[in-house]
Scaffold this motif. Structure first.
Motif, PDB file in Angstrom:
ATOM      1  N   THR A 129       0.834  -1.194   0.000  1.00 22.67           N
ATOM      2  CA  THR A 129       0.000   0.000   0.000  1.00 22.67           C
ATOM      3  C   THR A 129       0.877   1.256   0.000  1.00 22.67           C
ATOM      4  O   THR A 129       0.646   2.176  -0.764  1.00 22.67           O
ATOM      5  CB  THR A 129      -0.933   0.068   1.229  1.00 22.67           C
ATOM      6  OG1 THR A 129      -0.139   0.112   2.417  1.00 22.67           O
ATOM      7  CG2 THR A 129      -1.858  -1.137   1.277  1.00 22.67           C
ATOM      8  N   LYS A 130       1.923   1.259   0.830  1.00 25.44           N
ATOM      9  CA  LYS A 130       2.653   2.511   1.016  1.00 25.44           C
ATOM     10  C   LYS A 130       4.154   2.422   0.779  1.00 25.44           C
ATOM     11  O   LYS A 130       4.841   3.431   0.905  1.00 25.44           O
ATOM     12  CB  LYS A 130       2.403   3.065   2.435  1.00 25.44           C
ATOM     13  CG  LYS A 130       0.972   3.456   2.763  1.00 25.44           C
ATOM     14  CD  LYS A 130       0.280   4.369   1.755  1.00 25.44           C
ATOM     15  CE  LYS A 130       1.011   5.610   1.345  1.00 25.44           C
ATOM     16  NZ  LYS A 130       0.393   6.202   0.105  1.00 25.44           N
ATOM     17  N   VAL A 141      -3.931 -11.832  -9.609  1.00 22.95           N
ATOM     18  CA  VAL A 141      -3.285 -11.389 -10.856  1.00 22.95           C
ATOM     19  C   VAL A 141      -2.298 -12.458 -11.326  1.00 22.95           C
ATOM     20  O   VAL A 141      -2.270 -12.832 -12.502  1.00 22.95           O
ATOM     21  CB  VAL A 141      -2.566 -10.042 -10.638  1.00 22.95           C
ATOM     22  CG1 VAL A 141      -1.617  -9.727 -11.796  1.00 22.95           C
ATOM     23  CG2 VAL A 141      -3.576  -8.916 -10.460  1.00 22.95           C
ATOM     24  N   ALA A 158      -5.167  -9.500  -4.110  1.00 24.67           N
ATOM     25  CA  ALA A 158      -5.296  -9.112  -5.515  1.00 24.67           C
ATOM     26  C   ALA A 158      -4.070  -9.531  -6.316  1.00 24.67           C
ATOM     27  O   ALA A 158      -4.182 -10.000  -7.451  1.00 24.67           O
ATOM     28  CB  ALA A 158      -5.521  -7.599  -5.619  1.00 24.67           C
ATOM     29  N   MET A 185       5.200  -6.452 -11.933  1.00 26.54           N
ATOM     30  CA  MET A 185       3.892  -5.836 -11.814  1.00 26.54           C
ATOM     31  C   MET A 185       3.710  -5.419 -10.360  1.00 26.54           C
ATOM     32  O   MET A 185       4.108  -6.147  -9.451  1.00 26.54           O
ATOM     33  CB  MET A 185       2.808  -6.816 -12.231  1.00 26.54           C
ATOM     34  CG  MET A 185       3.017  -7.304 -13.660  1.00 26.54           C
ATOM     35  SD  MET A 185       1.618  -8.232 -14.299  1.00 26.54           S
ATOM     36  CE  MET A 185       0.493  -6.919 -14.727  1.00 26.54           C
ATOM     37  N   VAL A 186       3.160  -4.245 -10.145  1.00 24.65           N
ATOM     38  CA  VAL A 186       2.924  -3.760  -8.796  1.00 24.65           C
ATOM     39  C   VAL A 186       1.429  -3.530  -8.623  1.00 24.65           C
ATOM     40  O   VAL A 186       0.815  -2.811  -9.419  1.00 24.65           O
ATOM     41  CB  VAL A 186       3.681  -2.443  -8.524  1.00 24.65           C
ATOM     42  CG1 VAL A 186       3.416  -1.956  -7.105  1.00 24.65           C
ATOM     43  CG2 VAL A 186       5.174  -2.624  -8.756  1.00 24.65           C
ATOM     44  N   VAL A 187       0.853  -4.156  -7.608  1.00 27.64           N
ATOM     45  CA  VAL A 187      -0.560  -3.996  -7.300  1.00 27.64           C
ATOM     46  C   VAL A 187      -0.679  -3.154  -6.039  1.00 27.64           C
ATOM     47  O   VAL A 187      -0.059  -3.464  -5.019  1.00 27.64           O
ATOM     48  CB  VAL A 187      -1.229  -5.378  -7.078  1.00 27.64           C
ATOM     49  CG1 VAL A 187      -2.672  -5.200  -6.617  1.00 27.64           C
ATOM     50  CG2 VAL A 187      -1.167  -6.211  -8.347  1.00 27.64           C
ATOM     51  N   SER A 188      -1.449  -2.069  -6.120  1.00 25.20           N
ATOM     52  CA  SER A 188      -1.677  -1.250  -4.929  1.00 25.20           C
ATOM     53  C   SER A 188      -3.175  -1.010  -4.795  1.00 25.20           C
ATOM     54  O   SER A 188      -3.716  -0.025  -5.289  1.00 25.20           O
ATOM     55  CB  SER A 188      -0.903   0.064  -4.999  1.00 25.20           C
ATOM     56  OG  SER A 188      -0.926   0.701  -3.733  1.00 25.20           O
ATOM     57  N   ASN A 189      -3.832  -1.950  -4.160  1.00 21.54           N
ATOM     58  CA  ASN A 189      -5.287  -1.937  -4.026  1.00 21.54           C
ATOM     59  C   ASN A 189      -5.660  -1.956  -2.547  1.00 21.54           C
ATOM     60  O   ASN A 189      -6.405  -2.821  -2.088  1.00 21.54           O
ATOM     61  CB  ASN A 189      -5.880  -3.167  -4.727  1.00 21.54           C
ATOM     62  CG  ASN A 189      -6.760  -2.800  -5.906  1.00 21.54           C
ATOM     63  OD1 ASN A 189      -6.421  -1.893  -6.647  1.00 21.54           O
ATOM     64  ND2 ASN A 189      -7.872  -3.475  -6.068  1.00 21.54           N
ATOM     65  N   ALA A 190      -5.077  -1.010  -1.800  1.00 22.06           N
ATOM     66  CA  ALA A 190      -5.374  -0.885  -0.377  1.00 22.06           C
ATOM     67  C   ALA A 190      -5.166  -2.221   0.334  1.00 22.06           C
ATOM     68  O   ALA A 190      -4.223  -2.948   0.038  1.00 22.06           O
ATOM     69  CB  ALA A 190      -6.786  -0.326  -0.169  1.00 22.06           C
ATOM     70  N   LEU A 231      10.249   7.404  -3.026  1.00 25.83           N
ATOM     71  CA  LEU A 231       8.847   7.241  -2.633  1.00 25.83           C
ATOM     72  C   LEU A 231       8.012   6.599  -3.741  1.00 25.83           C
ATOM     73  O   LEU A 231       6.886   6.158  -3.494  1.00 25.83           O
ATOM     74  CB  LEU A 231       8.245   8.598  -2.251  1.00 25.83           C
ATOM     75  CG  LEU A 231       8.768   9.201  -0.937  1.00 25.83           C
ATOM     76  CD1 LEU A 231       8.229  10.618  -0.750  1.00 25.83           C
ATOM     77  CD2 LEU A 231       8.384   8.338   0.254  1.00 25.83           C
ATOM     78  N   GLN A 232       8.535   6.555  -4.945  1.00 32.29           N
ATOM     79  CA  GLN A 232       7.805   5.910  -6.038  1.00 32.29           C
ATOM     80  C   GLN A 232       7.824   4.397  -5.824  1.00 32.29           C
ATOM     81  O   GLN A 232       8.888   3.811  -5.634  1.00 32.29           O
ATOM     82  CB  GLN A 232       8.471   6.209  -7.393  1.00 32.29           C
ATOM     83  CG  GLN A 232       8.784   7.662  -7.644  1.00 32.29           C
ATOM     84  CD  GLN A 232       7.558   8.482  -7.954  1.00 32.29           C
ATOM     85  OE1 GLN A 232       6.530   7.929  -8.353  1.00 32.29           O
ATOM     86  NE2 GLN A 232       7.650   9.776  -7.762  1.00 32.29           N
ATOM     87  N   LEU A 233       6.664   3.774  -5.908  1.00 31.26           N
ATOM     88  CA  LEU A 233       6.633   2.310  -5.796  1.00 31.26           C
ATOM     89  C   LEU A 233       7.426   1.668  -6.937  1.00 31.26           C
ATOM     90  O   LEU A 233       7.997   0.587  -6.780  1.00 31.26           O
ATOM     91  CB  LEU A 233       5.189   1.801  -5.816  1.00 31.26           C
ATOM     92  CG  LEU A 233       4.281   2.315  -4.688  1.00 31.26           C
ATOM     93  CD1 LEU A 233       2.901   1.672  -4.793  1.00 31.26           C
ATOM     94  CD2 LEU A 233       4.873   2.070  -3.312  1.00 31.26           C
ATOM     95  N   THR A 234       7.491   2.369  -8.075  1.00 32.10           N
ATOM     96  CA  THR A 234       8.243   1.820  -9.211  1.00 32.10           C
ATOM     97  C   THR A 234       9.741   1.813  -8.924  1.00 32.10           C
ATOM     98  O   THR A 234      10.469   1.004  -9.493  1.00 32.10           O
ATOM     99  CB  THR A 234       7.972   2.631 -10.493  1.00 32.10           C
ATOM    100  OG1 THR A 234       8.157   4.019 -10.209  1.00 32.10           O
ATOM    101  CG2 THR A 234       6.562   2.396 -10.987  1.00 32.10           C
TER     102      THR A 234
END
Lengths: 206, 381
Positions: free
Chosen positions: B99-100, B155, B151, B140-145, B120-123
């Motif tokens: 998430t963060k 995927v 999730a 692949m990065v999933v950020s769905n709370a 700070l970028q998740l990438t």
């Protein structure tokens, strides 16, 4: 699925202008994004007070979905459970993160802002507005790559998990913003572009 | 089809999934009292890794990586070492859930430099973690709370089913930061003590930090130890109701459960146990009870590990899926640390303490901000 999925309609927001199916429908004022967003919201002629509470990313996504779907029946024939949205962005919720961090430093954190420190909240706002109760997924990637997204949505459409979906890119940071949303679903209209990585990537770039 | 080839959990209760599983079964909890977020405030109860936690030295020098990235690297390394899955192969995909990410860096950095903006970028994190393992494709990065982990597994399962990859390494992590603690506190969502999932007197969550990894393969894994478990189905739904409050009816989580079971070609009464979300907030747990009833699984034993490990946000779905797989393999029901008494008006069949059970089908559920819900079905063959 009765026929191959096609790109039913697109909406792009960049440089304070809104384009639907490539045609410019609104060029906002110069100035800040919130000023432009307010102009775009008024242009829609809708009453949706929650819009004013949204952060920049959610406003951007809301506006793109609104211009994409307004005065259309693209979702009307699809049950809420078969409507979905799959989007990507580069900077997650960093704009809201930094605004929220400023509140933390002041020791006055606001829950109303904290909730927007998750990038999928922008999708949640679109789901609420348009009754989307199926798949909702937010990917983070450095750049918009249509191929994995098209492949992902294609499999959901082929499996019948979704009937009509929104896809695209919703990115907002202090360094710029871009929204690109499309609606995809079965159509026999040969004038509509096929749902292919090349077509989606090209529509994103133009 | 997706088979579970290996897994790892790094939590305050252990650096392997076996260690965390044993501690959870024994009823241990890592939830402890910590100083207030802001001076003069209430103390905070959370499940935190030791400040001394370091990645294993055999992984080489990792000081250039942030703690969040170190956790991901250590978890992925320990999981993949158990298998022949090759992260340098273009037929292996890396899927990350968070998430963060590195948000905890903001706790100590008053100035937003260009370097910090980049970190700070998740990438950024996904790129350096992929590079560490020599993974050729962009992860692949999933950020769905709070459903990110669930999730990401779904995927991965779909990517394997599509034939694009032979294996998927799915990893998730989140750390406890002032940033996140202050937000949940502002929401008045933190428990005043150790949390009490699915209990009548529940009063909020404990946050937690952890990393977890699951290695999935498209065919039966060769090096598998113990009974084979597969991820047989899954689904994601949205409440389309409120961005920070769950559905009033639970219908949308029930829909996800129904779709996940349909994907696995299993009826509701085949579910042997539910590893619930069980955050111990009044609204979430009540919504889950309604959803389980609507989905026809309300009578099944249900557990939450939030009282043992806290809510580990993006890692939670992975942590809890790994524990569910181990429970299936070892013939155990997971306990619910902190459980007190049945919640009304819709009590659940809460699995309060570990117990032997010959289970074949596990249901893992999750729900999060933004109205998202996820459900996964694991089956022991």
């Amino acid at each position: 699925m009765l026929s191959a999925p096609r790109i039913l309609r697109t909406c792009s927001i960049a440089d304070h202008a809104v384009r639907v199916n490539g045609q410019r429908v609104l060029a906002g004022p110069t100035g800040s994004f919130p000023e432009f967003a307010e102009t775009a919201y008024r242009n829609l002629g809708i009453e949706y007070p929650k819009f004013h509470k949204m952060d920049n990313l959610a406003k951007l996504g809301f506006l793109a979905a609104e211009f994409l779907l307004t005065d259309t029946d693209l979702l009307a024939g699809t049950a809420p459970e078969r409507r979905g949205i799959v989007a990507a962005n580069a900077t997650s919720s960093l704009d809201a993160d930094l605004r929220y961090q400023a509140q933390v430093v002041q020791q006055r954190p606001s829950p109303a802002l904290f909730v927007y420190t998750l990038p999928n909240i922008a999708l949640g706002e679109i789901c609420i507005r348009h009754g989307i109760k199926g798949e909702n997924m937010l990917f983070v990637a450095a750049n918009y790559e249509a191929a994995p997204q098209v492949s992902y949505l294609d499999s959901l459409l082929a499996a019948g998990t979704l009937t009509t979906a929104l896809g695209g890119w919703l990115d907002f940071s202090t360094r710029g913003y871009r929204a690109f949303l499309y609606a995809v679903g079965a159509s026999t209209d040969p004038a509509l572009p096929a749902f292919s990585p090349d077509n989606v990537q090209q529509l994103f770039s133009t | 089809m997706a088979y579970i080839a290996a897994h790892n959990i790094i939590s305050p209760l252990g650096d392997t999934s076996a260690a965390t599983f044993a501690a959870v079964l024994a009823g241990r909890s890592a939830v402890a009292e910590y100083p207030p977020v802001f001076a003069g405030g209430e103390p905070v109860w959370a499940s935190k890794l030791s400040a001394d936690w370091q990645p294993p030295t055999q992984l080489g020098p990792l000081s250039e990586y942030t703690r969040f990235e170190q956790l991901l690297i250590a978890s992925i390394a320990e999981a993949t070492a158990q298998t022949e899955v090759d992260l340098t192969s273009p037929r292996t995909v890396l899927v990350l859930a968070t998430t963060k990410g590195n948000i905890g860096l903001l706790d100590d950095e008053p100035q937003l430099t260009d370097d910090l903006f980049e970190q700070l970028q998740l990438t950024h994190s996904s790129r350096v973690v992929a590079a560490y393992f020599g993974s050729p494709a962009a992860p692949m990065v999933v950020s769905n709370a709070c459903i990110s982990g669930v999730a990401a597994l779904l995927v991965a399962q779909r990517l394997l089913a599509s034939g694009q990859y032979d294996a998927a390494v799915v990893a998730g992590a989140d750390t406890v930061s002032r940033f996140v603690l202050s937000g949940f506190q502002a929401f008045q969502a933190l428990s005043a003590g150790p949390c009490r999932p699915f209990s009548e007197d529940r009063d909020g969550i404990n946050l937690g930090e952890a990393a977890a990894t699951m290695v999935l393969t498209a065919t039966t894994p060769a090096a598998m130890v113990g009974p084979v478990v597969r991820l047989a189905g899954g689904a994601i739904s949205n409440d389309a109701n409120h961005i920070s409050g769950p559905s009033r009816t639970g219908q949308e989580l029930a829909n996800a459960i129904g779709e996940a079971l349909a994907g696995a070609a299993l009826p509701a009464d085949s579910v042997d146990f539910i590893a619930g979300h069980g955050t111990a907030t009044p609204f979430n747990d009540a919504m889950e009870a309604k959803a389980f009833a609507l989905a026809g699984v309300a009578g099944r034993p249900v557990s939450s590990v939030k009282g043992a490990l806290g809510h580990t946000l993006g890692a939670a779905g992975l942590v809890e899926s790994v524990l569910s797989v181990l429970a299936l393999q070892h013939g155990q029901l997971l306990p619910t640390a902190g459980y007190s008494q049945p919640m009304q008006p819709q009590p659940l069949a809460v699995s309060a303490v570990a117990a032997a059970a010959n289970s074949r089908v596990a249901l893992k559920t999750a729900s999060g901000f933004g109205g998202c819900n996820g459900a996964l079905v694991f089956v022991r063959e």
